[in-house]
Design an enzyme around this catalytic site. Structure first.
Site, mmCIF file in Angstrom:
data_model
loop_
_atom_site.group_PDB
_atom_site.id
_atom_site.type_symbol
_atom_site.label_atom_id
_atom_site.label_comp_id
_atom_site.label_asym_id
_atom_site.label_seq_id
_atom_site.Cartn_x
_atom_site.Cartn_y
_atom_site.Cartn_z
ATOM 1 N N HIS A 197 0.836 -1.206 0.000
ATOM 2 C CA HIS A 197 0.000 0.000 0.000
ATOM 3 C C HIS A 197 0.868 1.251 0.000
ATOM 4 O O HIS A 197 2.061 1.193 0.260
ATOM 5 C CB HIS A 197 -0.917 0.015 1.223
ATOM 6 C CG HIS A 197 -0.184 -0.182 2.517
ATOM 7 N ND1 HIS A 197 0.450 0.839 3.179
ATOM 8 C CD2 HIS A 197 0.046 -1.292 3.258
ATOM 9 C CE1 HIS A 197 1.021 0.383 4.272
ATOM 10 N NE2 HIS A 197 0.800 -0.916 4.352
ATOM 11 N N ASP A 220 3.877 4.761 4.918
ATOM 12 C CA ASP A 220 4.761 4.060 3.987
ATOM 13 C C ASP A 220 5.126 4.846 2.732
ATOM 14 O O ASP A 220 6.137 4.567 2.103
ATOM 15 C CB ASP A 220 4.193 2.685 3.667
ATOM 16 C CG ASP A 220 4.519 1.730 4.786
ATOM 17 O OD1 ASP A 220 5.717 1.581 5.083
ATOM 18 O OD2 ASP A 220 3.598 1.195 5.413
ATOM 19 N N ALA A 244 -3.445 17.956 4.182
ATOM 20 C CA ALA A 244 -3.521 19.130 3.310
ATOM 21 C C ALA A 244 -2.930 20.297 4.083
ATOM 22 O O ALA A 244 -3.284 20.525 5.237
ATOM 23 C CB ALA A 244 -4.967 19.406 2.960
ATOM 24 N N ASP A 263 5.753 1.096 12.883
ATOM 25 C CA ASP A 263 4.692 0.878 11.900
ATOM 26 C C ASP A 263 4.062 -0.487 12.136
ATOM 27 O O ASP A 263 4.274 -1.107 13.192
ATOM 28 C CB ASP A 263 5.206 1.062 10.461
ATOM 29 C CG ASP A 263 6.163 -0.033 10.029
ATOM 30 O OD1 ASP A 263 6.454 -0.944 10.834
ATOM 31 O OD2 ASP A 263 6.607 0.015 8.868
ATOM 32 N N ASN A 273 -8.889 24.134 8.183
ATOM 33 C CA ASN A 273 -8.283 23.522 6.989
ATOM 34 C C ASN A 273 -8.482 22.017 6.996
ATOM 35 O O ASN A 273 -8.010 21.319 7.889
ATOM 36 C CB ASN A 273 -6.785 23.855 6.987
ATOM 37 C CG ASN A 273 -6.014 23.089 5.925
ATOM 38 O OD1 ASN A 273 -6.609 22.486 5.007
ATOM 39 N ND2 ASN A 273 -4.699 23.107 6.032
ATOM 40 N N THR A 274 -9.181 21.519 5.995
ATOM 41 C CA THR A 274 -9.304 20.070 5.840
ATOM 42 C C THR A 274 -8.988 19.710 4.390
ATOM 43 O O THR A 274 -8.998 20.571 3.521
ATOM 44 C CB THR A 274 -10.711 19.589 6.287
ATOM 45 O OG1 THR A 274 -10.762 18.160 6.203
ATOM 46 C CG2 THR A 274 -11.807 20.174 5.431
ATOM 47 N N HIS A 329 13.427 -1.725 5.384
ATOM 48 C CA HIS A 329 12.228 -0.886 5.490
ATOM 49 C C HIS A 329 12.314 0.133 6.639
ATOM 50 O O HIS A 329 12.074 1.329 6.438
ATOM 51 C CB HIS A 329 11.009 -1.803 5.672
ATOM 52 C CG HIS A 329 9.707 -1.096 5.610
ATOM 53 N ND1 HIS A 329 9.108 -0.735 4.416
ATOM 54 C CD2 HIS A 329 8.885 -0.652 6.593
ATOM 55 C CE1 HIS A 329 7.972 -0.115 4.677
ATOM 56 N NE2 HIS A 329 7.812 -0.053 5.981
ATOM 57 N N ASN A 352 0.300 9.435 14.790
ATOM 58 C CA ASN A 352 -0.576 9.516 15.955
ATOM 59 C C ASN A 352 -0.244 10.808 16.717
ATOM 60 O O ASN A 352 0.671 10.871 17.535
ATOM 61 C CB ASN A 352 -0.400 8.283 16.861
ATOM 62 C CG ASN A 352 -1.492 8.196 17.906
ATOM 63 O OD1 ASN A 352 -1.664 9.088 18.720
ATOM 64 N ND2 ASN A 352 -2.257 7.115 17.865
ATOM 65 N N HIS A 385 12.468 4.275 6.827
ATOM 66 C CA HIS A 385 11.655 5.168 7.669
ATOM 67 C C HIS A 385 12.580 6.060 8.514
ATOM 68 O O HIS A 385 12.391 7.269 8.611
ATOM 69 C CB HIS A 385 10.772 4.359 8.623
ATOM 70 C CG HIS A 385 9.456 3.925 8.060
ATOM 71 N ND1 HIS A 385 8.578 4.791 7.450
ATOM 72 C CD2 HIS A 385 8.841 2.705 8.043
ATOM 73 C CE1 HIS A 385 7.483 4.136 7.080
ATOM 74 N NE2 HIS A 385 7.614 2.859 7.422
HETATM 75 FE FE LIG Z 1 6.309 1.053 7.095
#
Ligand SMILES: [Fe+2]
Length: 574
Positions: free
Chosen positions: A12, A344, A426, A156, A535-536, A132, A320, A136
């Site tokens: 993803h 990701d 955004a 993650d 703002n959204t 991976h 978070n 990150h």
């Molecule tokens: Fe990840």
């Protein structure tokens, strides 16, 4: 070195990022181009083509491609841990030991095919695998601009096998201190509970976090979910983060929690309302995540924080914002940098920056997240001309002033300008805006476009000069990745952007990074007395953020919004 990083290796959030001689030139998520949220199962073909086009590079000029997924040797504890903890699913356990790099090989095959499709010769251009979590970690550390020794956290669901990385950066190098492996995953635990609470994993985590302040964390004891002893943790994979036959199934779909969890907590939640006992589960889960993460940070990075106060973070859990607020509040923390595409998508960035450093390029700090495509007013007009809805449009002499005027009249405004943001937030370039001092504007936006759960908070963008007074801190907040306590005297003035618990996930806007957006907020301040705008993101529920003027028009005419400003073009509905 011209390095193209790609992500999409964990199924993803495919994205591409281009780093040229250590400078981050362009980055974008594939979902925005193919209009398919999270671009599941894809590689970033359109995003990569955009990056190259933006830089004026011929694909053959790319020196290397960085892949945020690496082979894990059989000698690594990661594969043995996975096998041991998945004894109940012998096919998975044996696979980890006997064929543990199957996914890596598949990723390499896909990456080579992707290179050919993008126009990069896979026989002449290096393909460099980067672990991976190292990707990150690199996206956070190398782009933070921190010169001092810096604590690094990457959390993650799972990369190859690792789920959690704690380490530090010094003189441009990353040193691991501790890793945890699947199924012992805080992201995985939170994701499985997100599914149980009736939301989609990878997306609904924000909703669980937004729901948490409405509940009472003390009402239910969720400690059976995880065994945490102050230095390590073990997720209870009889309940969550389960595979195979342990999965709970409903209507033919398998979930990452077990029937045992349902026996314990009751049926999986359904619907859009915040209801009991689920709202208390959300609160207890959020508290549990915070307590374990803070404990790990204190244990592994406490000395580093006392030494320099610098900490940086990436991985999906780094989005978070409530956890991040508590990390900022830890004694000794001077600054927390969260790479805005912490999920990701950001591993494209991280793999590319890691390779750049290894190749001897000095990576420049990230100054902003406006890394996607931009469109001129003429292109926006051309999109209007071509659109089947035959939009009514006019060219504006002063778009920020007109935008502020519409906002001050109480209208929500679709606002499209400059380069598209990289990352899920955004930041004023693909946004729906509102006057945060106008009671009911959040409900109006929900009714006209967002159709999101009513209890989810909307967020403020505010001028840098007012940030201290409103948020009571000087901590940087350019990317909406941290919540702050809103000062009492501001809560009444901007009620539409203050969450139930008195916090706001704020973006502090500076004139240097976004002069046009800054001016729009200044113009609103002149009219309404608040240096703040609601703002959204510019999208409908379930869709990716708008990328092009065509997307903006499609979204606009598929909603009840009445005003859209794209660059200097105002589009209206009767
Ligand atoms: Fe990840």
């Amino acid at each position: 070195m011209k390095i193209l990083g790609l992500s999409g290796t964990v199924y993803h959030d495919a994205s591409a990022a281009l780093v040229v001689d250590g400078k981050l030139v362009a980055a974008a998520e594939e979902e925005r181009f193919v209009r398919d949220k999270h671009a599941k199962g894809r590689f970033p073909v359109e995003a990569a083509k955009f990056c190259l086009r933006h830089a004026g590079l011929d694909p053959r000029e790319v020196d290397a491609v960085a892949l945020p997924y690496a082979p894990i040797p059989i000698t690594s504890p990661a594969r043995w841990h996975y096998a041991w903890r998945h004894w109940y699913a012998p096919d998975r356990a044996l696979d980890a030991l006997l064929n543990g790099n199957r996914r890596f090989r598949r990723n390499v095959r896909k990456a080579r095919a992707w290179m050919a499709e993008v126009g990069i010769d896979p026989r002449r251009t290096r393909l460099v695998p980067v672990e991976h979590h190292l990707a990150h970690a690199s996206s956070a550390y190398h782009l933070s601009g921190f010169r001092e020794k810096t604590a690094i956290l990457s959390l993650d669901g799972k990369g190859e096998y690792a789920t959690t990385f704690l380490g530090y950066g010094e003189n441009g190098r990353i040193h691991p201190l501790k890793e945890f492996y699947d199924p012992d995953s805080l992201g995985g635990l939170y994701g499985a509970m997100t599914e149980y609470l009736g939301f989609e994993m990878l997306d609904g985590e924000f909703k669980v976090m937004g729901m948490a302040p409405y509940g009472d964390a003390a009402k239910y004891d969720l400690s059976p979910l995880i065994d945490y002893d102050g230095q390590g943790f073990r997720v209870n994979n009889r309940l969550v983060n389960v595979v195979g036959l342990r999965r709970y199934k409903e209507n033919g779909k398998g979930y990452f929690f077990s029937p045992k969890l349902v026996e314990w907590l009751g049926p999986k939640r359904a619907g859009d309302e915040i209801d009991h006992p689920y709202v208390h589960y959300a609160a207890a889960l959020q508290k549990q995540l915070e307590e374990v993460c803070l404990g790990l940070v204190r244990h592994y990075c406490g000395d580093l924080i006392r030494e320099t106060g610098r900490i940086c973070m990436a991985g999906g859990v780094a989005l978070n914002v409530k956890l991040n607020q508590r990390i900022v509040a830890l004694p000794g923390v001077k600054e927390l940098f969260i790479q805005p595409a912490a999920g990701d998508a950001g591993t494209a960035l991280g793999a590319a920056t890691w390779l750049a450093m290894e190749s001897g390029d000095a990576v420049e700090p990230m100054r902003h997240a406006y890394l996607g495509p931009a469109y001129s007013s003429d292109e926006c007009l051309a999109a209007c001309t071509a659109h089947p809805a035959r939009p009514r449009r006019e060219r504006l002499a002063d778009a920020p002033a007109k935008g502020a005027e519409l906002l001050a009249q109480g209208h929500p405004l679709a606002w499209f300008q400059g380069r598209m943001e990289f990352g899920p937030r955004a930041l004023g370039n693909r946004s729906i805006l509102g006057d945060p001092s106008a009671p009911g504007i959040a409900d109006t936006i929900n009714a006209q476009i967002k159709y999101r759960e009513r209890w989810r908070p909307f967020c403020p963008s505010l001028l840098d000069r007012a940030a201290r007074d409103i948020l009571q801190t000087d901590h940087p907040a350019p990317y909406m990745t941290i919540t702050f306590d809103v000062a009492e005297h501001w809560k009444r003035r901007i009620p539409e952007v203050v969450h139930k618990d008195g916090t706001a996930r704020a973006q502090v806007v500076t004139r240097e990074t976004n002069p046009r957006y800054y001016r729009l907020i200044e113009e609103l301040e002149k009219r309404r007395g608040v240096p703040v705008v609601l703002n959204t993101s510019l999208n409908r529920r379930g869709e990716p953020m708008v990328c092009s003027p065509q997307d903006a028009l499609d979204m606009f005419f598929g909603s009840d919004l009445r005003y859209l400003i794209m660059e200097d073009i105002l589009v209206t509905k009767p």
